[in-house]
Write a protein that holds these residues in place. Sequence first.
Motif, PDB file in Angstrom:
ATOM      1  N   GLN A   8       2.472   3.130   2.208  1.00  0.00           N
ATOM      2  CA  GLN A   8       1.831   1.823   1.954  1.00  0.00           C
ATOM      3  C   GLN A   8       0.890   1.842   0.755  1.00  0.00           C
ATOM      4  OE1 GLN A   8       0.203   0.777   5.838  1.00  0.00           O
ATOM      5  NE2 GLN A   8       2.040  -0.381   6.338  1.00  0.00           N
ATOM      6  N   GLU A   9       0.564   3.028   0.259  1.00  0.00           N
ATOM      7  CA  GLU A   9      -0.250   3.125  -0.961  1.00  0.00           C
ATOM      8  C   GLU A   9       0.429   2.380  -2.113  1.00  0.00           C
ATOM      9  OE1 GLU A   9      -1.571   7.037  -2.053  1.00  0.00           O
ATOM     10  OE2 GLU A   9      -1.733   7.655   0.024  1.00  0.00           O
ATOM     11  N   ASN A  10       1.760   2.418  -2.125  1.00  0.00           N
ATOM     12  CA  ASN A  10       2.515   1.754  -3.192  1.00  0.00           C
ATOM     13  C   ASN A  10       2.397   0.230  -3.118  1.00  0.00           C
ATOM     14  OD1 ASN A  10       3.506   4.298  -3.970  1.00  0.00           O
ATOM     15  ND2 ASN A  10       5.188   4.173  -2.510  1.00  0.00           N
ATOM     16  N   LEU A  11       1.937  -0.283  -1.998  1.00  0.00           N
ATOM     17  CA  LEU A  11       1.801  -1.728  -1.832  1.00  0.00           C
ATOM     18  C   LEU A  11       0.425  -2.231  -2.246  1.00  0.00           C
ATOM     19  CD1 LEU A  11       3.421  -2.027   1.729  1.00  0.00           C
ATOM     20  CD2 LEU A  11       4.547  -2.373  -0.483  1.00  0.00           C
ATOM     21  N   LEU A  12      -0.455  -1.309  -2.679  1.00  0.00           N
ATOM     22  CA  LEU A  12      -1.816  -1.698  -3.040  1.00  0.00           C
ATOM     23  C   LEU A  12      -1.891  -2.406  -4.375  1.00  0.00           C
ATOM     24  CD1 LEU A  12      -3.862   1.433  -1.902  1.00  0.00           C
ATOM     25  CD2 LEU A  12      -3.965  -0.844  -0.910  1.00  0.00           C
ATOM     26  N   SER A  13      -1.012  -2.087  -5.297  1.00  0.00           N
ATOM     27  CA  SER A  13      -1.129  -2.669  -6.647  1.00  0.00           C
ATOM     28  C   SER A  13      -0.617  -4.096  -6.697  1.00  0.00           C
ATOM     29  CB  SER A  13      -0.357  -1.799  -7.647  1.00  0.00           C
ATOM     30  OG  SER A  13       0.982  -1.677  -7.248  1.00  0.00           O
TER      31      SER A  13
END
Length: 249
Positions: free
Chosen positions: A244-249
């Motif tokens: 889900q880190e990839n969904l932060l931007s």
Amino acid sequence: MSGHSKWSTIKRKKGAADAKRGKIFSRFSKEITVAVKEGGSGDPEGNPRLRMAIQNAKGVNMPKDNIERAIKKGTGGDASSYIEQTFEGYGPFGIAVFVECLTDNQNRTVQEVRAAYSKYEGNMGTNGSLEFIFDRKGVFTLPVSDGMDLEEFELEVIDGGADDVVIEDDYITVTCALEDFGNLNKKFEELNIEPENAELQRIPNNTKKLNDEEFQKVMKLIDVLEDNDDVQQVWHNLEVGDGQENLLS
């Protein structure tokens, strides 16, 4: 080494993303200006809050000119119009969202923050309603430097008041109780170490994990709040799951 590793890492990475948008420079300019006004001095040597604000601004590569302009604003009296406000409530799926603001127009800020909660399926509550979810702690972050004796470093900062030290992704996160923040700051000065960031944070004592779709819904609310010019910080207890880190931007 244990504690709020995952949460701290995500906050740091999210902070880096904010810096790319330029929002974080505005945040630190305001903090520097208020620190000058409240501390009664534009000299960081005699003003601990200002010293910390400048240190944090440098940690996100804020230009020297911006820092000097913010100090000048404070000495010129422009900071007198800023008022600290906090808002507490819940986002979608019961995620706790705590908002800290510095504003020169309280009515505008209340309306905009309330509108954000409402638009993104949240509910603004009363102050104190999230007291049981967040603990106020001092948090220092710094990169691991070459040749650093990590065991000796850990012993030194524990002696200075730290209650948790986490090393992850070549970054060190040191956490302490609210009342030990000043002492630990002095310990870093004694060690001639300047943390990249040092601040009082609201650490969630419980977190919630959501699926990707739910996660993105909550992040819409958080992003809108963080993009508001009056908002300094948004704290929450949303846990970032694997991938889900990839969904932060």
